[in-house]
Motif scaffolding. Structure first.
Motif, short mmCIF file in Angstrom:
data_model
loop_
_atom_site.label_atom_id
_atom_site.label_comp_id
_atom_site.label_asym_id
_atom_site.label_seq_id
_atom_site.Cartn_x
_atom_site.Cartn_y
_atom_site.Cartn_z
N ALA A 43 61.31 36.28 107.26
CA ALA A 43 61.17 34.83 107.43
C ALA A 43 60.23 34.49 108.58
CB ALA A 43 62.54 34.21 107.66
N ILE A 44 60.42 35.16 109.73
CA ILE A 44 59.57 34.88 110.90
C ILE A 44 58.13 35.27 110.63
CG2 ILE A 44 59.12 35.51 113.30
CD1 ILE A 44 62.09 35.81 113.72
N LYS A 45 57.95 36.46 110.07
CA LYS A 45 56.58 36.95 109.82
C LYS A 45 55.87 36.07 108.80
CE LYS A 45 53.81 40.45 110.92
NZ LYS A 45 53.50 40.87 112.30
N TRP A 61 51.91 31.96 107.51
CA TRP A 61 51.57 30.65 106.94
C TRP A 61 50.91 29.76 107.99
CZ3 TRP A 61 53.24 25.78 108.38
CH2 TRP A 61 52.86 24.74 107.52
N ALA A 62 51.48 29.75 109.21
CA ALA A 62 50.92 28.93 110.28
C ALA A 62 49.50 29.37 110.62
CB ALA A 62 51.81 29.01 111.51
N LYS A 63 49.28 30.68 110.65
CA LYS A 63 47.94 31.20 110.95
C LYS A 63 46.96 30.84 109.83
CE LYS A 63 45.44 35.49 111.93
NZ LYS A 63 45.52 36.97 112.03
N THR A 64 47.42 30.99 108.58
CA THR A 64 46.56 30.65 107.44
C THR A 64 46.22 29.17 107.45
OG1 THR A 64 47.57 32.41 106.12
CG2 THR A 64 46.36 30.70 104.93
N GLU A 65 47.22 28.34 107.76
CA GLU A 65 47.00 26.90 107.80
C GLU A 65 46.04 26.52 108.93
OE1 GLU A 65 47.66 23.00 106.32
OE2 GLU A 65 48.03 25.01 105.52
#
Length: 345
Positions: free
Chosen positions: A133-135, A140-144
């Protein structure tokens, strides 16, 4: 980035300290057997930490994200099975007193062996799922963030392209106007060249910013209008009105110049009377800009302009002021009207 890494490491340390302190926090004021806490809580917690970080730093990147799911599941099943065996082995060989006590309790009311194994498997599954979940959230945050950065870079590139496209367009149109004055009025041509140099200096050195003071833009527009008035005949009347006081408004540079160029290109006739009316008013943080001129359509072979003016401004407005502008052009009784509203707040 370094500061964020330190915060992350500190957060992990605090979480594990809290977890290791749980037996004492939950049984505050009661006597605790160290061996029992070590065997039943701390050793499984160490195994959980190993599962978490092994997945977090290695297996999720190497197997889960590349969709090697069979390998990912197999490795984790082997690890969990190994830790289940290792826990039983440690208890059997180093914590005999706890095993004996647990055997006596299980005869009376304790969970069966299968239920115990089931609970232990679930306890090892928790850090595994938590690491995923954390990874996944971080990925997702990095991709966004990368997507937004790419979109922002594309936006800036498009705006820069449109800006550079406007400069030669403006320059060539102005040169055409000055060229027409060379034979008719050499002195006016000289004055026009001097005025053009000031305008180009403004375009080259002061407009490479996201926002510029509206008062500076108005000063630029006035100078350009006066330059254009040198070319037109006495049959053309040019009226303009701009805010006289400082508005405090900042706006993207060179948004209005194409509309004024368009008015002088299509609103002036060499043989007929013509009028160009230019008005800008500001209400709170909204700029209202209107140009009304006679309509004298140019012939197809007329090269007095590149034809990129209006498409350029429409594209820039879409990029700079999405859903914050209203731009429309209408033809009314042989008069061409351009109206632009921009919310700058």
């Amino acid at each position: 980035m370094y500061k964020n890494r330190k915060i992350t490491v500190l957060s992990h340390i605090l979480v594990w300290l809290l977890l290791f302190s749980m037996p004492y926090l939950l049984s505050y004021g009661q006597e605790q057997e160290v061996n029992r806490v070590l065997a039943r809580f701390w050793i499984p917690l160490v195994f959980s930490a190993i599962i978490f970080y092994l997945n977090y730093f290695v297996l999720i990147d190497q197997c889960f994200f590349p969709k090697k799911m069979v390998l990912f599941i197999t490795i984790n099943v082997i690890i969990i099975a190994f830790f289940l065996f290792l826990k039983e082995y440690i208890e059997d060989n180093f914590f005999q007193d706890i095993i004996k006590k647990r055997s006596k309790d299980s005869v009376r009311s304790g969970p069966t062996f299968k239920m115990g194994i089931y609970i232990q498997v679930l306890s090892y599954m928790a850090p595994l799922l938590f690491s995923i979940a954390i990874k996944s959230t971080k990925r997702w945050a990095k991709t966004e963030a990368e997507r937004k950065e790419a979109a922002n870079f594309k936006l800036k590139s498009e705006l820069q392209h449109l800006h550079y496209q406007l400069q030669p367009h403006f320059f060539f149109n102005s040169l055409n106007n000055i060229y027409a004055l060379v034979d008719i009025s050499p002195e006016q041509a000289k004055t026009s060249i001097h005025s053009l140099s000031k305008l180009m200096r403004y375009m080259l050195y002061e407009t490479n910013v996201e926002l510029i003071s509206l008062s500076k833009e108005i000063d630029f527009l006035k100078k350009y209008i006066e330059l254009m008035k040198l070319r037109v005949s006495d049959k053309t009347v040019v009226n303009y009105s701009f805010p006289a006081e400082e508005t405090g408004i900042k706006i993207a540079p060179l948004l209005f110049i194409s509309l004024i160029e368009n008015a002088f290109k299509h609103g002036v006739s060499a043989s007929k009377k013509s009028t160009i009316n230019i008005e800008m008013i500001c209400k709170e943080k909204t700029v209202y800009f209107t140009i009304k001129n006679d309509d004298f359509p140019k012939k197809i072979d007329d090269k007095s302009g590149s034809g990129i003016g209006l498409p350029n401004i429409e594209k820039r407005l879409e990029l700079l002021y999405p859903k914050k502008y209203n731009f429309k052009t209408t033809l009314e009784n042989n008069h061409f009207v351009s109206h632009l509203e921009i919310e700058t707040n």
